[in-house]
Write a protein that holds these residues in place. Structure first.
Motif, mmCIF file in Angstrom:
data_model
loop_
_atom_site.group_PDB
_atom_site.id
_atom_site.type_symbol
_atom_site.label_atom_id
_atom_site.label_comp_id
_atom_site.label_asym_id
_atom_site.label_seq_id
_atom_site.Cartn_x
_atom_site.Cartn_y
_atom_site.Cartn_z
ATOM 1 N N GLY A 50 -6.687 13.381 -5.145
ATOM 2 C CA GLY A 50 -6.389 14.309 -4.297
ATOM 3 C C GLY A 50 -6.093 13.519 -2.818
ATOM 4 O O GLY A 50 -5.860 14.068 -1.895
ATOM 5 N N GLN A 51 -5.754 12.142 -2.931
ATOM 6 C CA GLN A 51 -5.262 11.503 -1.582
ATOM 7 C C GLN A 51 -6.247 11.367 -0.635
ATOM 8 O O GLN A 51 -6.379 10.136 -0.068
ATOM 9 C CB GLN A 51 -4.078 12.359 -0.968
ATOM 10 C CG GLN A 51 -2.793 12.316 -2.101
ATOM 11 C CD GLN A 51 -2.369 10.729 -2.463
ATOM 12 O OE1 GLN A 51 -2.346 9.961 -1.685
ATOM 13 N NE2 GLN A 51 -1.588 10.810 -3.561
ATOM 14 N N ASP A 52 -6.972 12.318 0.048
ATOM 15 C CA ASP A 52 -7.823 12.186 1.035
ATOM 16 C C ASP A 52 -9.197 11.880 0.524
ATOM 17 O O ASP A 52 -9.773 12.448 0.059
ATOM 18 C CB ASP A 52 -7.966 13.580 1.953
ATOM 19 C CG ASP A 52 -8.712 13.423 3.191
ATOM 20 O OD1 ASP A 52 -9.452 12.458 3.315
ATOM 21 O OD2 ASP A 52 -8.831 14.299 3.619
ATOM 22 N N LEU A 53 -9.740 10.530 0.964
ATOM 23 C CA LEU A 53 -10.905 10.153 0.628
ATOM 24 C C LEU A 53 -11.927 9.968 1.856
ATOM 25 O O LEU A 53 -12.811 9.096 1.613
ATOM 26 C CB LEU A 53 -10.904 8.815 -0.043
ATOM 27 C CG LEU A 53 -10.364 8.500 -1.589
ATOM 28 C CD1 LEU A 53 -9.120 9.395 -2.078
ATOM 29 C CD2 LEU A 53 -10.401 7.261 -2.128
ATOM 30 N N ILE A 66 0.924 -1.279 -0.124
ATOM 31 C CA ILE A 66 -0.036 -0.102 0.011
ATOM 32 C C ILE A 66 0.961 1.122 0.130
ATOM 33 O O ILE A 66 1.851 1.358 0.680
ATOM 34 C CB ILE A 66 -0.973 0.033 1.222
ATOM 35 C CG1 ILE A 66 -1.960 -1.342 0.940
ATOM 36 C CG2 ILE A 66 -1.767 1.332 1.194
ATOM 37 C CD1 ILE A 66 -2.735 -1.406 2.244
ATOM 38 N N ILE A 67 0.576 2.243 -0.881
ATOM 39 C CA ILE A 67 1.404 3.177 -1.176
ATOM 40 C C ILE A 67 1.247 4.508 -0.121
ATOM 41 O O ILE A 67 2.318 5.144 0.479
ATOM 42 C CB ILE A 67 1.186 3.630 -2.766
ATOM 43 C CG1 ILE A 67 1.821 2.702 -3.376
ATOM 44 C CG2 ILE A 67 1.916 5.099 -2.675
ATOM 45 C CD1 ILE A 67 1.463 3.085 -4.886
ATOM 46 N N PHE A 70 -7.935 -1.407 -0.656
ATOM 47 C CA PHE A 70 -7.229 -1.202 0.474
ATOM 48 C C PHE A 70 -6.730 0.323 0.486
ATOM 49 O O PHE A 70 -6.570 0.748 1.466
ATOM 50 C CB PHE A 70 -6.333 -2.349 0.788
ATOM 51 C CG PHE A 70 -6.744 -3.509 1.423
ATOM 52 C CD1 PHE A 70 -7.650 -3.437 2.513
ATOM 53 C CD2 PHE A 70 -6.640 -4.795 0.485
ATOM 54 C CE1 PHE A 70 -8.278 -4.314 3.135
ATOM 55 C CE2 PHE A 70 -7.313 -5.767 1.158
ATOM 56 C CZ PHE A 70 -7.960 -5.673 2.359
ATOM 57 N N GLU A 71 -6.026 0.685 -0.838
ATOM 58 C CA GLU A 71 -5.680 2.017 -0.905
ATOM 59 C C GLU A 71 -6.668 2.716 -0.601
ATOM 60 O O GLU A 71 -6.409 4.054 0.099
ATOM 61 C CB GLU A 71 -4.814 2.280 -2.273
ATOM 62 C CG GLU A 71 -3.974 1.432 -2.769
ATOM 63 C CD GLU A 71 -2.469 2.126 -2.128
ATOM 64 O OE1 GLU A 71 -2.735 3.250 -1.332
ATOM 65 O OE2 GLU A 71 -1.441 1.632 -2.359
ATOM 66 N N ALA A 72 -7.888 2.797 -0.974
ATOM 67 C CA ALA A 72 -8.736 3.492 -0.757
ATOM 68 C C ALA A 72 -9.299 3.843 0.565
ATOM 69 O O ALA A 72 -9.468 5.009 1.129
ATOM 70 C CB ALA A 72 -9.943 3.313 -1.686
ATOM 71 N N ALA A 73 -9.225 2.480 1.286
ATOM 72 C CA ALA A 73 -9.464 2.483 2.853
ATOM 73 C C ALA A 73 -8.644 3.248 3.456
ATOM 74 O O ALA A 73 -8.692 3.818 4.681
ATOM 75 C CB ALA A 73 -9.949 1.098 3.140
ATOM 76 N N SER A 74 -7.470 2.998 3.121
ATOM 77 C CA SER A 74 -6.070 3.420 3.829
ATOM 78 C C SER A 74 -6.264 5.141 3.563
ATOM 79 O O SER A 74 -5.689 5.817 4.633
ATOM 80 C CB SER A 74 -4.845 2.891 3.109
ATOM 81 O OG SER A 74 -3.607 3.519 3.819
#
Length: 211
Positions: free
Chosen positions: A69-72, A35-36, A89-93
């Motif tokens: 925009g990084q912040d979801l 995860i990035i 998982f990236e979205a949830a992170s």
């Protein structure tokens, strides 16, 4: 949510403490991706040895979430062909309120559920089943982000996009990963428009929105 901006407005809380959970690859020969960004940055996700399993490259994932925009925070997301779960998982992170991971393969779905439990997240839900059917079951205009990354050799792109076009919110986005670029001539009849496009090797990454 502003189409060109980041997440829907929501009260901000104190910064989340980064959690670096090491999830080891389960079998010899299996790889892993990481995860990035977000609270689970650098968490390792195992890649099972499955024909056709093709995790989204790091560069593409990084670009996608830069576009978003990084912040979801507060977003509702669906990863229709989850595979390793890297996109979901990236979205949830990054703070998504709910992420549904849909995967038809039993072993992959079981691995996704193991990861969800190890990360101790209630924002992520795993569902074994058909990705197109899951998209069709979404309430109209209900989703902020729909992730569509089906097997490149199949013919799931058009039906998945048709269903996603109905499910996406007016200010939401559809991410499409495909072996060829989709043109506005192809997207227009679906009521979709291209917002961003990236070619990375054999992958064409598209960010779409309602026309």
């Amino acid at each position: 949510m502003n189409r060109r901006a980041a997440a829907p407005a929501a009260p901000r809380t104190a910064p989340r403490t980064a959690v670096r959970t090491a999830v080891r690859a389960p079998a010899k020969g299996a790889g892993e991706v990481r995860i990035i960004g977000g609270q689970w940055k650098r968490t390792r996700l195992p890649v099972l040895d499955k024909p056709g399993l093709r995790p989204t490259p790091d560069r593409v994932r990084e670009t996608l979430f830069n576009w978003l925009g990084q912040d979801l925070t507060g977003w509702r997301c669906l990863d229709a062909f989850a595979g390793t779960g890297a996109l979901g998982f990236e979205a949830a992170s990054r703070g998504a309120a709910s992420v549904l991971l849909v995967e038809g393969d039993a072993a992959l779905a079981a691995q996704l559920e193991t990861l969800r439990q190890r990360l101790q997240t209630s924002a992520v839900r795993v569902q074994r089943g058909d990705g197109v059917a899951a998209l069709r079951q979404c309430a109209p205009a209900s989703m902020h982000l729909l992730l569509i990354d089906p097997p490149f050799g199949g013919e799931l792109f058009a039906p998945a996009l048709q269903a996603a076009a109905q499910a996406v919110a007016p200010d939401g986005f559809i991410y499409l990963e495909a072996p060829a670029a989709w043109t506005q001539e192809q997207l227009g009849p679906l009521g979709l428009a291209l917002h961003r496009h990236l070619k990375a090797g054999a992958v064409h990454a598209h960010l779409l929105h309602k026309a």
